[in-house]
Design an enzyme around this catalytic site. Structure first.
Site, short mmCIF file in Angstrom:
data_model
loop_
_atom_site.label_atom_id
_atom_site.label_comp_id
_atom_site.label_asym_id
_atom_site.label_seq_id
_atom_site.Cartn_x
_atom_site.Cartn_y
_atom_site.Cartn_z
N ARG A 136 1.02 -1.25 -0.48
CA ARG A 136 -0.09 0.00 0.26
C ARG A 136 0.78 0.81 -0.44
NH1 ARG A 136 -2.75 -3.82 -0.60
NH2 ARG A 136 -5.04 -4.03 0.54
N SER A 204 -11.20 -0.63 2.94
CA SER A 204 -10.81 -0.31 4.04
C SER A 204 -9.32 0.94 5.17
CB SER A 204 -8.91 -1.27 3.68
OG SER A 204 -9.62 -2.51 3.62
N GLU A 299 -5.53 4.05 5.91
CA GLU A 299 -5.44 3.82 4.73
C GLU A 299 -6.34 5.16 3.80
OE1 GLU A 299 -5.81 -0.34 2.98
OE2 GLU A 299 -6.20 0.99 1.39
#
Ligand SMILES: Cc1cc2nc3c(=O)[nH]c(=O)nc-3n(C[C@H](O)[C@H](O)[C@H](O)COP(=O)(O)OP(=O)(O)OC[C@H]3O[C@@H](n4cnc5c(N)ncnc54)[C@H](O)[C@@H]3O)c2cc1C
Length: 311
Positions: A136, A204, A299
């Site tokens: 990520r 998420s 995130e």
């Protein structure tokens, strides 16, 4: 909102203000209040195809929709990205957090990324290693954060198809076709993740934290069932497990719900405003920190009146 279809148009308007925000599909951004500046929507479109002996080579404009690209490639017989089906958002944002799902990350297929420096207008192409892809993560979230417009992403899809079925529900598939992987990924995602068009959410909310091996061993002594996956810089722990253990799964506070089938997702039951989301997110972070000595990291991009806010 300012839609743009060329980097020149984008830059000319961007430089007129000091307070700007660039959106692709907007799926990973949460506006906490009204934004006091210009919001740009990427409408750059186009997919070009070429091939080498071994690969299909695609040059795709940043404003293209990610899932539509995966579907288009599948229909053309250019395989590999099926595991990333149904991830919302734009192609231009896909390298930024190196989108990933079901054992595959987009960085595996990116040959290079074309961008412009917003201030100078200089066009540059970064090759795969210059993108510094990680979990990520990429250079676009670090040294280049907020400084560039990704105009095109160049993909190289191997002509030899080898399905990745190591992860979760895909493991039940025996030598599947790309179409079967695509269909399964979509079915699994639909069964677990709420559709943002029906129930507001940004996917998420937190990243899966990575802790040191010694930290993980300490946690394991106290909670023997704690899952962990060894990665380059330590042990990755599913944030969903931590959140669940802290009793948040299915819990609703101030109109924000920790999703029952995937506690990593926070949903708006209809009435919540930005600060309600922040309140529950902070409460989750505080509880996980107290109990496991782990700092969860958001995130999702949180945007306040004047720009991006860190939790
Ligand atoms: C239901 C749901 C499920 C999801 N599942 C996954 C998943 O499985 N795996 C995963 O990795 N992610 C997942 N996500 C997160 C999201 O899909 C990705 O982060 C996606 O890449 C965001 O794309 P976007 O265009 O919507 O980004 P936006 O929210 O529009 O933008 C995100 C950031 O990128 C910047 N940006 C956007 N376009 C450009 C550009 N062209 N140039 C420079 N900067 C740009 C923006 O300024 C912003 O800072 C999910 C999200 C949702 C809502």
């Amino acid at each position: 909102m300012i839609s743009f279809s060329s980097p020149e148009l984008f830059r000319a308007r961007w430089l007129q203000s000091d307070t700007n925000y660039l959106l692709g599909g907007g799926s990973n951004t949460l506006f906490l209040e009204d934004f006091d500046g210009q919001v740009f929507i990427n409408e750059m479109r186009g997919i070009e195809h070429a091939e080498s002996d071994t690969h299909h080579l695609l040059r795709v404009a940043g404003g293209e929709n990610w899932h539509a690209l995966v579907t288009y490639c599948l229909d053309k017989g250019w395989y590999g990205m099926e595991n990333l089906a149904l991830i919302p958002g734009s192609v231009g944002a896909s390298p930024i957090q190196n989108i990933g799902a079901y054992g595959v990350e987009v960085g595996q297929f990116i040959a290079s990324v074309e961008l412009i420096d917003i201030q100078s207008g200089k066009a540059t192409t970064l090759n795969n290693s210059e993108c510094e892809f990680g979990y990520r993560d990429s250079v676009f979230k670090k040294a280049l954060a907020g400084k560039t417009l990704i105009t095109h992403v160049n993909f190289a899809l191997p002509k030899t198809y080898s399905p990745v079925v190591s992860y979760g529900e895909l493991a039940a598939l025996d030598n599947p076709t790309a179409q079967q992987v695509y269909d399964t990924v979509i079915a699994v995602r639909k069964s677990k993740l709420p559709d943002p068009d029906e129930l507001g959410n940004a996917g998420s909310f937190f990243k899966n934290p990575v802790v040191s091996v010694s930290h993980f061993e300490r946690l394991k002594k106290a909670a023997s069932t704690i899952p962990g996956f060894v990665v380059d810089n330590g042990v990755k722990i599913p944030a969903a497990w931590l959140i669940d253990q802290c009793g948040f799964k299915g819990k609703t506070e101030g109109g924000v719900r920790c999703h029952i089938t995937q506690p990593l997702v926070l949903t708006n039951t209809g009435e919540a405003v930005g600060n309600d989301v922040v309140k529950l997110a902070r409460s989750i972070m505080d509880t996980v920190r107290e109990r496991y000595d782990i700092a969860l990291e958001a995130e999702v991009r949180l945007v306040g009146r004047n720009g991006v806010i860190n939790l």
